[in-house]
Write an enzyme that holds these catalytic residues in place. Structure first.
Site, PDB file in Angstrom:
ATOM      1  N   LYS A 158       0.718  -1.105   0.005  1.00 16.42           N
ATOM      2  CA  LYS A 158       0.199  -0.132   0.040  1.00 16.42           C
ATOM      3  C   LYS A 158       0.982   1.081   0.077  1.00 16.42           C
ATOM      4  O   LYS A 158       1.218   1.906   0.942  1.00 16.42           O
ATOM      5  CB  LYS A 158      -0.829  -0.171   1.414  1.00 16.42           C
ATOM      6  CG  LYS A 158      -2.150   0.802   1.159  1.00 16.42           C
ATOM      7  CD  LYS A 158      -2.954   0.286   2.205  1.00 16.42           C
ATOM      8  CE  LYS A 158      -4.080   1.417   2.312  1.00 16.42           C
ATOM      9  NZ  LYS A 158      -5.185   1.639   1.332  1.00 16.42           N
TER      10      LYS A 158
HETATM   11  N1  PPE Z   1      -7.888  -1.652  -3.036  1.00 15.41           N
HETATM   12  C1  PPE Z   1      -7.231  -0.422  -2.866  1.00 15.41           C
HETATM   13  C2  PPE Z   1      -6.621   0.194  -4.097  1.00 15.41           C
HETATM   14  C3  PPE Z   1      -7.451   0.342  -1.655  1.00 15.41           C
HETATM   15  O1  PPE Z   1      -6.893   1.516  -1.544  1.00 15.41           O
HETATM   16  C4  PPE Z   1      -7.858  -0.575  -0.694  1.00 15.41           C
HETATM   17  C5  PPE Z   1      -8.296   0.334   0.745  1.00 15.41           C
HETATM   18  C6  PPE Z   1      -8.772  -1.562  -0.788  1.00 15.41           C
HETATM   19  C7  PPE Z   1      -8.655  -2.131  -2.085  1.00 15.41           C
HETATM   20  C8  PPE Z   1      -9.544  -2.552   0.186  1.00 15.41           C
HETATM   21  O2  PPE Z   1      -8.487  -2.917   1.228  1.00 15.41           O
HETATM   22  P1  PPE Z   1      -8.936  -3.262   2.824  1.00 15.41           P
HETATM   23  O3  PPE Z   1      -9.370  -1.801   3.441  1.00 15.41           O
HETATM   24  O4  PPE Z   1      -7.734  -3.772   3.292  1.00 15.41           O
HETATM   25  O5  PPE Z   1     -10.210  -3.834   2.732  1.00 15.41           O
HETATM   26  N2  PPE Z   1      -8.404   1.617   0.550  1.00 15.41           N
HETATM   27  C9  PPE Z   1      -8.188   2.517   1.697  1.00 15.41           C
HETATM   28  C10 PPE Z   1      -7.764   3.987   1.522  1.00 15.41           C
HETATM   29  C11 PPE Z   1      -9.184   4.926   1.157  1.00 15.41           C
HETATM   30  C12 PPE Z   1      -8.770   6.319   1.018  1.00 15.41           C
HETATM   31  O6  PPE Z   1      -9.442   7.068   0.285  1.00 15.41           O
HETATM   32  O7  PPE Z   1      -7.823   6.806   1.818  1.00 15.41           O
HETATM   33  C13 PPE Z   1      -9.146   2.483   3.073  1.00 15.41           C
HETATM   34  O8  PPE Z   1     -10.252   1.715   2.747  1.00 15.41           O
HETATM   35  O9  PPE Z   1      -8.831   2.405   3.999  1.00 15.41           O
END
Ligand code: PPE
Length: 305
Positions: A158
């Site tokens: 990330k």
């Molecule tokens: N794909 C991406 C690209 C992504 O950034 C997230 C989380 C996910 C999938 C889902 O992952 P999880 O949170 O582990 O279920 N995105 C984060 C950032 C949001 C933001 O705008 O800042 C989040 O949901 O915290």
């Protein structure tokens, strides 16, 4: 988040107004930093608990490992930092944002002596795609931007800089009047939303993309577990955009987005244009689980203490 609150930086809580960095902070120039998004919920018994803390902390350290950044704190020190931040700001429910970044030192693309710095901020963050979206579903559009090639960006990490691609796609579709973007991978298959993983439901079976080019979502993993425990079959497989169009149900998962139903993709109505029954069942269960109403998933909640 506002003045008067505290942010944890490099080992201690500082006042909101003092949480500053130097303009030569390396990550500001080149985007190499890693972060997490974590939620803390108020349980039914009134106590606050962090959802899947271990998995988020592990992913942060994995992200750092992928980009060769040595976090100068142990996992337990960082967990403590999260709790201290929540407590100092008297937050019962919050979105928590740990950030690992390269501080000022040498410039250029071979940073040697730059300190690895860590901050933790937390704030109240309601429904990411709106209360209305959470309840009635959102309208999404496939972005013209392609998600990262697996050998361009390290998609298991990330990384701060990866999100330029997300911001461009989100902006593009928002300006066109949609709520969220879905990106295709470099081969043209569905990858993920700008900040969410994607699920479809067809004939009672759930399908989500493989983890090849997407972030290994912790909400995605939770949904797979909840769905299987509830007796649904879940398949992890590549699929195309037209499979979305003819799905019975589509929804997105993410820490910020939680479980958001999708009612329209590229102007095609999904199902009856309202959240489908399986999406609703899983969403309801998820909201029970995060608030500690189902003891089966107790291990996913770490009390803030
Ligand atoms: N794909 C991406 C690209 C992504 O950034 C997230 C989380 C996910 C999938 C889902 O992952 P999880 O949170 O582990 O279920 N995105 C984060 C950032 C949001 C933001 O705008 O800042 C989040 O949901 O915290």
């Amino acid at each position: 988040m506002a003045n008067g609150q505290k942010i944890w930086m490099d080992g201690r809580l500082v006042d909101w107004k003092d949480a500053k960095v130097h303009i030569l902070t390396h990550t500001l120039h080149y985007g190499m930093g890693v972060f997490e998004g974590i939620r803390c919920y108020r349980r039914e018994d009134g106590r606050s608990a962090v959802f899947r803390l271990k998995e988020h902390i592990d992913r942060l350290y994995d992200s750092a490992h992928i980009v060769e950044m040595d976090i100068p704190f142990s996992k337990s020190e960082l967990s403590r930092a999260l709790f201290d931040t929540l407590q100092a700001n008297e937050l019962e429910e919050a979105y928590i944002r740990p950030l690992v970044f390269l501080g000022a030192g040498s410039m250029g693309l071979f940073p040697k002596d730059n300190p690895v710095r860590v901050s933790v901020a937390a704030w109240e963050w309601g429904a990411y795609l709106g209360e209305e979206g959470l309840k009635n579903g959102i309208r999404v559009k496939i972005s013209s931007y392609t998600r990262h090639h697996v050998n361009t960006a390290m998609t298991k990490a990330k990384v701060v800089g990866h999100y330029v691609n997300s911001i461009l796609s989100k902006r593009e579709v928002s300006r066109a009047g949609y709520d969220e973007a879905i990106l295709l991978d470099t081969e043209g298959y569905i990858s993920e939303g700008s900040g969410e993983n994607i699920f479809i439901v067809k004939n009672g079976v759930l399908k989500t993309t493989t983890l090849t080019s997407v972030l290994q979502g912790i909400t995605r993993d939770s949904v797979i577990r909840i769905a299987e425990d509830s007796g649904f079959k879940v398949v992890e497989e590549r699929f195309t955009r037209d499979e979305l169009y003819i799905a019975d149900e589509v929804f997105m998962t993410g820490t910020a987005a939680e479980i958001t139903p999708i009612r329209e993709v590229d102007n095609r109505m999904i199902g009856r244009g309202i959240p489908g029954p399986i999406t609703q069942t899983i969403q309801e269960k998820f909201f029970e689980v995060i608030r500690g109403k189902d003891s089966k998933y107790k291990a996913w909640l770490t009390l803030v203490e």
